[in-house]
Write an enzyme that holds these catalytic residues in place. Sequence first.
Site, PDB file in Angstrom:
ATOM      1  N   HIS A 262      52.526  55.957   6.750  1.00  0.00           N
ATOM      2  CA  HIS A 262      53.575  55.537   5.812  1.00  0.00           C
ATOM      3  C   HIS A 262      53.002  54.865   4.555  1.00  0.00           C
ATOM      4  O   HIS A 262      53.743  54.582   3.618  1.00  0.00           O
ATOM      5  CB  HIS A 262      54.619  54.651   6.499  1.00  0.00           C
ATOM      6  CG  HIS A 262      54.179  53.247   6.784  1.00  0.00           C
ATOM      7  ND1 HIS A 262      55.065  52.252   7.098  1.00  0.00           N
ATOM      8  CD2 HIS A 262      52.947  52.668   6.822  1.00  0.00           C
ATOM      9  CE1 HIS A 262      54.415  51.126   7.300  1.00  0.00           C
ATOM     10  NE2 HIS A 262      53.134  51.357   7.144  1.00  0.00           N
ATOM     11  N   GLU A 291      55.562  55.512  14.057  1.00  0.00           N
ATOM     12  CA  GLU A 291      56.122  55.188  12.738  1.00  0.00           C
ATOM     13  C   GLU A 291      57.645  55.143  12.845  1.00  0.00           C
ATOM     14  O   GLU A 291      58.223  55.604  13.835  1.00  0.00           O
ATOM     15  CB  GLU A 291      55.741  56.267  11.708  1.00  0.00           C
ATOM     16  CG  GLU A 291      54.263  56.361  11.366  1.00  0.00           C
ATOM     17  CD  GLU A 291      53.843  55.428  10.231  1.00  0.00           C
ATOM     18  OE1 GLU A 291      54.659  54.577   9.807  1.00  0.00           O
ATOM     19  OE2 GLU A 291      52.700  55.559   9.764  1.00  0.00           O
ATOM     20  N   GLU A 323      58.627  55.749   4.096  1.00  0.00           N
ATOM     21  CA  GLU A 323      59.050  56.151   5.436  1.00  0.00           C
ATOM     22  C   GLU A 323      59.620  57.565   5.334  1.00  0.00           C
ATOM     23  O   GLU A 323      60.015  58.005   4.251  1.00  0.00           O
ATOM     24  CB  GLU A 323      60.092  55.183   5.991  1.00  0.00           C
ATOM     25  CG  GLU A 323      59.634  53.740   6.039  1.00  0.00           C
ATOM     26  CD  GLU A 323      58.345  53.518   6.807  1.00  0.00           C
ATOM     27  OE1 GLU A 323      58.091  54.252   7.785  1.00  0.00           O
ATOM     28  OE2 GLU A 323      57.571  52.622   6.421  1.00  0.00           O
TER      29      GLU A 323
END
Length: 361
Positions: A262, A291, A323
């Site tokens: 990310h 993540e 993200e």
Amino acid sequence: MGDKEMGDKEVTIKEEARAEIKIWNYVFGYAKIAAVKCTIELGIADVIENYGSPMPLSELATALRCEPSRLHRIMRLMVHDRIFKQEPINQHTVGFSSTPLSRRLIKGGEKSMAAFILLMSGPTCLAPWHSLSARVLETGNNISPFEVANGKDLWSYTEANPDFRELLNNSMGCKARLTVQATIEGCPEVFDGVESLVDVGGGNGTALSLFVKAFPWIRGINFDLPHVVAVAEKSDGIENVGGDMFMSIPKADAAFLMWVLHDWDDEECIKILKKCREAIPEDKGKVIIVEAVLEEDKEGDELGVARLMLDTAMMVITNKGRERTLKEWSYVLRQSGFKRFNVKPIRAVETVIETVIEAYP
């Protein structure tokens, strides 16, 4: 006026009332995080937890050497926000008690997020937020608000400032402990058949040491930049290796990446994932990614909002970080040569903001 018009008017009045309340929460939104930061810095949660029973304000003020009336005003806000409980001690006195939320503010506590909160609410990470609108307006420029505020990008600043580096390492360590414990409890099958594991961007080795302790048959390789692994703790079953993940990654049955991809854009993620693919066996190898996975269409979901706020933080703090939605994860994995992948939400109470993605060559 008909029933429908009357009903519509009532709905509008309620929406206006809700908007009025919510806008005040935005006006003073910073007060809440400032009070939480104050709570951590003063060690309020630590003192109340160690006291063991409801603690009167007078004793709390004495223990902390605080001015009682000002401390009362902080505690009043904390109780209202359900960070602490207020309970009767006797007919005339009330005391403050711990909650599951306040225990996350204890320095060095088992489930503590104190270091992470201090990192994100400190001046180095807070100042860049003033440049968010400039970041959204600009095109073709990947200088982050962090770099604008601090004169260096996150990685260069971290390398040049030992105090900030320690704060960053501590915050990543406390986050790693929670996430890894939840992964071990919620998805232990992910590590079935894995005899060697390389933690790419493993930092000070916190995550890997927990995995090796839980799955002692695993041989661990903690892989990060040379100056990072130079200060990593030595641990049985773990080899610390310095290098550059864009160039080469040590070979292992599985590559593990937590809160690494990310930090980068799609092109850089694909480069990292291709190096991971080269490091694992074609037949039985896999890459384990931990993540956040964004769900854009889910409204009113507190966890979903936390993930979206994390994405905004990545825009502020990193040059190209973000993200990703499941569709975006699918794109970078397929472009990196991974033919299939599984997605497993971490079903544990400790942490649920992240998801486990298993990718296979």
